[in-house]
Design a protein around this motif. Structure first.
Motif, PDB file in Angstrom:
ATOM      1  N   GLU A 161      39.179  45.290  52.039  1.00  0.00           N
ATOM      2  CA  GLU A 161      40.638  45.374  52.116  1.00  0.00           C
ATOM      3  C   GLU A 161      41.087  45.695  53.537  1.00  0.00           C
ATOM      4  OE1 GLU A 161      43.829  48.479  50.438  1.00  0.00           O
ATOM      5  OE2 GLU A 161      42.731  47.411  48.869  1.00  0.00           O
ATOM      6  N   ASP A 184      54.029  45.890  48.132  1.00  0.00           N
ATOM      7  CA  ASP A 184      54.192  46.511  46.819  1.00  0.00           C
ATOM      8  C   ASP A 184      53.069  47.516  46.556  1.00  0.00           C
ATOM      9  OD1 ASP A 184      55.589  46.445  44.088  1.00  0.00           O
ATOM     10  OD2 ASP A 184      53.495  46.108  43.547  1.00  0.00           O
ATOM     11  N   MET A 185      51.849  47.181  46.974  1.00  0.00           N
ATOM     12  CA  MET A 185      50.716  48.099  46.810  1.00  0.00           C
ATOM     13  C   MET A 185      50.948  49.391  47.587  1.00  0.00           C
ATOM     14  SD  MET A 185      47.508  45.443  47.035  1.00  0.00           S
ATOM     15  CE  MET A 185      46.390  46.746  47.540  1.00  0.00           C
ATOM     16  N   ALA A 186      51.554  49.258  48.769  1.00  0.00           N
ATOM     17  CA  ALA A 186      51.810  50.439  49.581  1.00  0.00           C
ATOM     18  C   ALA A 186      52.757  51.408  48.879  1.00  0.00           C
ATOM     19  CB  ALA A 186      52.390  50.022  50.932  1.00  0.00           C
ATOM     20  N   VAL A 187      53.659  50.858  48.059  1.00  0.00           N
ATOM     21  CA  VAL A 187      54.630  51.692  47.339  1.00  0.00           C
ATOM     22  C   VAL A 187      54.097  52.116  45.982  1.00  0.00           C
ATOM     23  CG1 VAL A 187      56.944  51.756  46.327  1.00  0.00           C
ATOM     24  CG2 VAL A 187      56.566  50.604  48.526  1.00  0.00           C
ATOM     25  N   GLN A 188      53.570  51.141  45.218  1.00  0.00           N
ATOM     26  CA  GLN A 188      53.162  51.384  43.835  1.00  0.00           C
ATOM     27  C   GLN A 188      51.723  51.880  43.699  1.00  0.00           C
ATOM     28  OE1 GLN A 188      55.334  51.151  41.422  1.00  0.00           O
ATOM     29  NE2 GLN A 188      56.980  50.157  42.580  1.00  0.00           N
ATOM     30  N   GLY A 189      50.913  51.660  44.729  1.00  0.00           N
ATOM     31  CA  GLY A 189      49.505  52.007  44.620  1.00  0.00           C
ATOM     32  C   GLY A 189      48.748  50.935  43.848  1.00  0.00           C
ATOM     33  N   GLY A 190      47.553  51.275  43.369  1.00  0.00           N
ATOM     34  CA  GLY A 190      46.766  50.340  42.571  1.00  0.00           C
ATOM     35  C   GLY A 190      45.748  49.546  43.356  1.00  0.00           C
ATOM     36  N   HIS A 191      45.531  49.882  44.628  1.00  0.00           N
ATOM     37  CA  HIS A 191      44.535  49.153  45.402  1.00  0.00           C
ATOM     38  C   HIS A 191      43.120  49.539  44.963  1.00  0.00           C
ATOM     39  CE1 HIS A 191      44.782  53.004  47.443  1.00  0.00           C
ATOM     40  NE2 HIS A 191      43.639  52.744  48.030  1.00  0.00           N
ATOM     41  N   ASP A 192      42.166  48.653  45.283  1.00  0.00           N
ATOM     42  CA  ASP A 192      40.749  48.859  44.955  1.00  0.00           C
ATOM     43  C   ASP A 192      40.504  48.969  43.452  1.00  0.00           C
ATOM     44  OD1 ASP A 192      40.054  48.829  47.649  1.00  0.00           O
ATOM     45  OD2 ASP A 192      40.281  50.988  47.859  1.00  0.00           O
ATOM     46  N   GLN A 193      41.329  48.297  42.653  1.00  0.00           N
ATOM     47  CA  GLN A 193      41.164  48.316  41.204  1.00  0.00           C
ATOM     48  C   GLN A 193      40.722  46.964  40.653  1.00  0.00           C
ATOM     49  OE1 GLN A 193      41.462  51.187  39.326  1.00  0.00           O
ATOM     50  NE2 GLN A 193      41.614  52.115  41.355  1.00  0.00           N
TER      51      GLN A 193
END
Length: 214
Positions: A161, A184-193
């Motif tokens: 990433e 959106d990932m920066a706000v909502q999270g959920g990376h590396d999933q």
């Protein structure tokens, strides 16, 4: 393939040799872990174990067989799975498999294509097949294991990433969809999933298929 199975079949007759396949495999794995599979050769491993290259040929015909022994040793025995919850069992199986590939990245290349297969590798397949629920044909059971294993392999070799973010930061205007997703990932999270997300969708689809047949 006898060299992969000889321990289970009692081994070769004759005086006990000073080396073992496990010792040879361990030396080769150490090279591959540090420098990649391309760095492994019969000559290199022979030097590392303190023997001549010709001495190693008493144990293995060549590099292809050496890599097969490395893969068997690197994979080890499959995890012990509980038959009570097939989704949890397959999740444990997948997590264990990805741990093998993370610890030994060369195993991705070593496990591709036509090659000798040993008891450890078949044991992993057996463990996954054994926990699958009723309602699937034999072909579907084999395909299920192949799809899950493919999910694991694909995620191990995908770009990091960090590299993706660096590239898109420099060229965001050319790739608006990627930029929007990362924002959106920066706000909502959920990376590396991706591993768990993909696995759960596979298991969801499998559960739906089985339920429809009941």
């Amino acid at each position: 393939m006898d060299f992969l199975w000889q321990e289970n079949s009692g081994g070769r007759r004759g005086p006990k040799k000073a080396l073992t396949l496990d010792a040879i495999a361990d030396a080769a794995i150490a090279v591959a872990d540090a420098e990649g599979l391309a760095a492994v050769s019969m000559q290199r491993v022979a030097l590392d174990v303190g023997y001549t290259k010709m001495a190693l040929y008493r144990y293995l015909p060549g590099k292809a067989e050496l890599v097969a022994v490395m893969l068997e040793r690197g994979m080890g025995s499959p995890p012990v799975l509980s038959a009570g919850d097939w989704r949890a069992a397959l999740t444990t199986w997948s997590e264990s498999l990805i741990s093998v590939f993370v610890a030994h990245p060369w195993a991705i290349e070593a496990s591709a294509g036509s090659r000798p297969v040993g008891p450890n590798e078949l044991g992993w397949m057996e463990a996954a097949l054994a926990v699958l629920p009723e309602g699937l044909t034999g072909a579907e059971r084999m395909d299920t294991v192949a799809v899950i294993a493919g999910q694991v392999r694909a995620l191990v070799v995908q770009p990091s990433e960090g590299g993706l973010i660096k590239a898109i930061t420099e060229h965001a205007a050319r790739f608006p969809a990627i930029s929007a997703a990362l924002a959106d990932m920066a706000v909502q999270g959920g990376h590396d999933q991706a591993f768990r997300f993909g696995l759960e969708r596979i298991l969801d689809g499998l559960e739906t298929l089985i339920t429809q047949r009941v």
